[in-house]
Write a protein that holds these residues in place. Structure first.
Motif, PDB file in Angstrom:
ATOM      1  N   GLY A   1       8.234   0.831   7.193  1.00  0.00           N
ATOM      2  CA  GLY A   1       9.646   1.172   7.055  1.00  0.00           C
ATOM      3  C   GLY A   1      10.379   0.230   6.127  1.00  0.00           C
ATOM      4  N   TYR A   2      10.061  -1.050   6.212  1.00  0.00           N
ATOM      5  CA  TYR A   2      10.733  -2.049   5.381  1.00  0.00           C
ATOM      6  C   TYR A   2      10.448  -1.832   3.901  1.00  0.00           C
ATOM      7  CZ  TYR A   2      12.220  -6.702   3.802  1.00  0.00           C
ATOM      8  OH  TYR A   2      12.842  -7.745   3.150  1.00  0.00           O
TER       9      TYR A   2
ATOM     10  N   PRO B   1       3.796   3.730  -3.479  1.00  0.00           N
ATOM     11  CA  PRO B   1       3.714   5.047  -4.139  1.00  0.00           C
ATOM     12  C   PRO B   1       4.124   6.185  -3.205  1.00  0.00           C
ATOM     13  CG  PRO B   1       1.768   3.732  -4.629  1.00  0.00           C
ATOM     14  CD  PRO B   1       2.507   3.009  -3.549  1.00  0.00           C
ATOM     15  N   LEU B   2       3.819   6.040  -1.904  1.00  0.00           N
ATOM     16  CA  LEU B   2       4.212   7.066  -0.939  1.00  0.00           C
ATOM     17  C   LEU B   2       5.729   7.193  -0.867  1.00  0.00           C
ATOM     18  CD1 LEU B   2       3.697   9.041   1.406  1.00  0.00           C
ATOM     19  CD2 LEU B   2       3.630   7.053   2.947  1.00  0.00           C
ATOM     20  N   TRP B   3       6.427   6.069  -0.865  1.00  0.00           N
ATOM     21  CA  TRP B   3       7.892   6.119  -0.781  1.00  0.00           C
ATOM     22  C   TRP B   3       8.502   6.709  -2.049  1.00  0.00           C
ATOM     23  CZ3 TRP B   3      10.188   6.204   3.569  1.00  0.00           C
ATOM     24  CH2 TRP B   3       9.691   5.503   4.666  1.00  0.00           C
ATOM     25  N   VAL B   4       7.878   6.473  -3.195  1.00  0.00           N
ATOM     26  CA  VAL B   4       8.361   7.105  -4.428  1.00  0.00           C
ATOM     27  C   VAL B   4       8.258   8.623  -4.310  1.00  0.00           C
ATOM     28  CG1 VAL B   4       7.953   7.386  -6.902  1.00  0.00           C
ATOM     29  CG2 VAL B   4       7.815   5.109  -5.874  1.00  0.00           C
ATOM     30  N   ARG B   5       7.128   9.101  -3.782  1.00  0.00           N
ATOM     31  CA  ARG B   5       6.952  10.552  -3.614  1.00  0.00           C
ATOM     32  C   ARG B   5       7.917  11.115  -2.581  1.00  0.00           C
ATOM     33  NH1 ARG B   5       1.416   9.106  -4.217  1.00  0.00           N
ATOM     34  NH2 ARG B   5       1.076   9.145  -1.962  1.00  0.00           N
ATOM     35  N   LEU B   6       8.106  10.389  -1.488  1.00  0.00           N
ATOM     36  CA  LEU B   6       9.035  10.864  -0.454  1.00  0.00           C
ATOM     37  C   LEU B   6      10.466  10.936  -0.969  1.00  0.00           C
ATOM     38  CD1 LEU B   6       7.712   8.930   2.699  1.00  0.00           C
ATOM     39  CD2 LEU B   6       7.552  11.400   2.251  1.00  0.00           C
TER      40      LEU B   6
ATOM     41  N   LEU C   1       0.805  -1.227   0.000  1.00  0.00           N
ATOM     42  CA  LEU C   1       0.000   0.000   0.000  1.00  0.00           C
ATOM     43  C   LEU C   1       0.837   1.275   0.000  1.00  0.00           C
ATOM     44  CD1 LEU C   1      -2.757  -1.067   2.578  1.00  0.00           C
ATOM     45  CD2 LEU C   1      -2.962  -0.959   0.088  1.00  0.00           C
ATOM     46  N   THR C   2       2.028   1.229   0.574  1.00  0.00           N
ATOM     47  CA  THR C   2       2.788   2.471   0.774  1.00  0.00           C
ATOM     48  C   THR C   2       3.871   2.714  -0.263  1.00  0.00           C
ATOM     49  OG1 THR C   2       4.412   1.405   2.258  1.00  0.00           O
ATOM     50  CG2 THR C   2       2.413   2.308   3.268  1.00  0.00           C
TER      51      THR C   2
END
Length: 453
Positions: A339-340, A289-294, A286-287
């Motif tokens: 985090g992983y 895409p969020l890490w790509v943006r971050l 789920l996360t």
């Protein structure tokens, strides 16, 4: 800083999918043995915990020799399939068989069983290297764009999340499907199922990357080992990334090895291994895409620092499971999963950056050598996670057993499980923060008339 490139080839969506599906192999072949093999040997083959740790560790040390060789060979391979894909096919033809044999041995126990598993696991590590090293080298050659590499690897991470679900949910479910804790037959069924999945994924990646671009691929480096190692020694970004990855994956491997014990002796249910992995995998899917943006907002190093702190914080909080119970453990593992997800995505994206920067600086194709060394050192170091956990169990007085003769573990062994699953990995992962701060590779900066940075 990464040198700017003139052109930025776009990787077609079909190639992204074809490349990503190979992660079903790279994820499962690490996670399933890391999760189940130590437990399988101590609780089904009556192998002492310290010896089981040695068996899990020793074949991985072989990677220190083999992986750089495979990388060097793939750099120098010239074929109509390109330099990497023939090796993907070689791995697909050998790895599933070797993996199945690890869990499908003759009726042995103790030292003979450890010897058999060790030989088969060595063959598995050898076959895996044929696929893994060229596979990981490919993103750095598909595109020169700093952020597109992260986007490309996002697809890989989605497949890793799905593969982790298979490894952490389906594999334990099959392994424990008979007799509560499982039987030798259920473990063999699990191995056969995972082997078929890996075969399909590896062949899918081989055919799916047929149209993969080679973004201005340089000539292979034909220098000797001494020249290549000398160049790598001066590559500070590569060295710090390798140390960072080794530190993080050592903690991860300890937690993988300890998960079935944590589920059985801390939470009180062997089947909790499946739900714990579901809690880990959910955030990974789920996360992403969020890490790509971050990574675009705070650069990859800043995002890596966030992921490391989330992972470490969740692991530390899991120590309180005996006080707060199973729900607390699952919530904290979900935090670890967030985090992983970032660690996995950013490690491979940074490696692709290092490969591209090296090619731009030297004009030589050394992706295989760099990837081979990185994976060899990472695999060798992380394999000690199972050994360290096995030693912690032995110090705690853990008693090996067979399904026909279950034993009651002493309280000291139950405490050792908790320490090996939470306390020690938390300390290790916190130290990786220092390595993140040492990593200096940044995106290219276009020159401007008033630029001062």
């Amino acid at each position: 800083m990464i040198a700017p490139m003139v052109s930025t080839p776009t990787v077609p969506r079909g190639v992204r999918l074809g490349y990503g599906v190979g992660s079903f192999c790279t994820a499962t072949v690490n996670a399933v043995p890391g999760l189940l093999l130590l437990y399988y040997m101590t609780n089904f083959l009556a192998v002492p915990a310290w010896l089981a740790g040695v068996v899990v560790t020793a074949p991985k040390v072989w990677d220190l020799v083999l992986n750089p060789l495979v990388g060097r060979w793939s750099d120098r391979t010239a074929s109509r399939w390109g330099p990497r894909r023939p090796w993907l096919l070689a791995g697909a033809c050998t790895l599933p068989i070797a993996f199945f044999l690890v869990f499908a041995g003759p009726p042995l126990t103790g030292v003979p069983a450890a010897a058999y598993v060790g030989v088969c696991f060595l063959a598995t590590a050898t076959a895996y290297a044929l696929f893994e090293v060229p596979y990981k080298a490919m993103p750095g050659e598909m595109t020169h764009d700093y952020h597109e590499r992260t986007s490309l690897l996002q697809w890989r991470m989605v497949f890793i999340g799905a593969a982790t679900a298979i490894s952490g949910v389906l594999a334990p479910a099959i392994a424990t499907s008979e007799g509560g804790n499982g039987t030798l037959g259920s473990y063999r069924l699990m191995a056969a199922t995972i082997a078929v999945i890996m075969l399909a994924a590896m062949l899918g990646s081989f055919f799916g990357t047929a149209r993969a671009p080679m973004a201005g691929a340089p000539d292979a480096d034909h220098g000797g080992w001494r020249e290549q190692f000398a160049a790598i020694k001066g590559n500070s970004a590569f060295l710090w990334l390798t140390v960072l990855s080794c530190t993080q994956m050592l903690a991860v491997s300890m937690m993988l090895a300890g998960a079935p014990y944590f589920a059985t002796y801390t939470i009180g249910s062997p089947k909790a291994t499946q739900t714990l992995f579901a809690a880990l995998v959910g955030p990974m899917l789920l996360t992403m895409p969020l890490w790509v943006r971050l990574s675009k907002r705070f650069d990859k190093r800043g995002a890596m620092l966030m992921g490391t702190l989330l992972f470490a914080g969740g692991t530390t909080a899991t120590m309180a499971t005996p006080l707060f119970g199973a729900v607390w453990a699952h919530v904290m593992v979900a935090l670890v999963g967030v985090g992983y997800a970032g660690l996995q995505l950013l490690q491979f994206s940074m490696l692709a950056d290092v490969i591209a920067a090296d090619a731009a600086r030297t004009g030589k194709r050394r992706a295989g050598v760099l990837t081979g060394l990185w994976t060899a050192i990472e695999s060798g170091v992380s394999s000690f996670g199972a050994l360290i956990f096995g030693v912690i169990l032995s110090i705690g007085g853990f008693i090996e057993s067979e399904p026909s003769n279950p034993v009651q573990q002493p309280e000291s062994a139950v405490t050792a499980v908790l320490i090996g699953q939470t306390t020690v990995p938390a300390v290790i992962i916190f130290t990786s923060v220092l390595m993140v701060l040492k990593y200096r590779l940044t995106p290219p900066v276009a020159p401007a008339p008033d630029a001062s940075a």
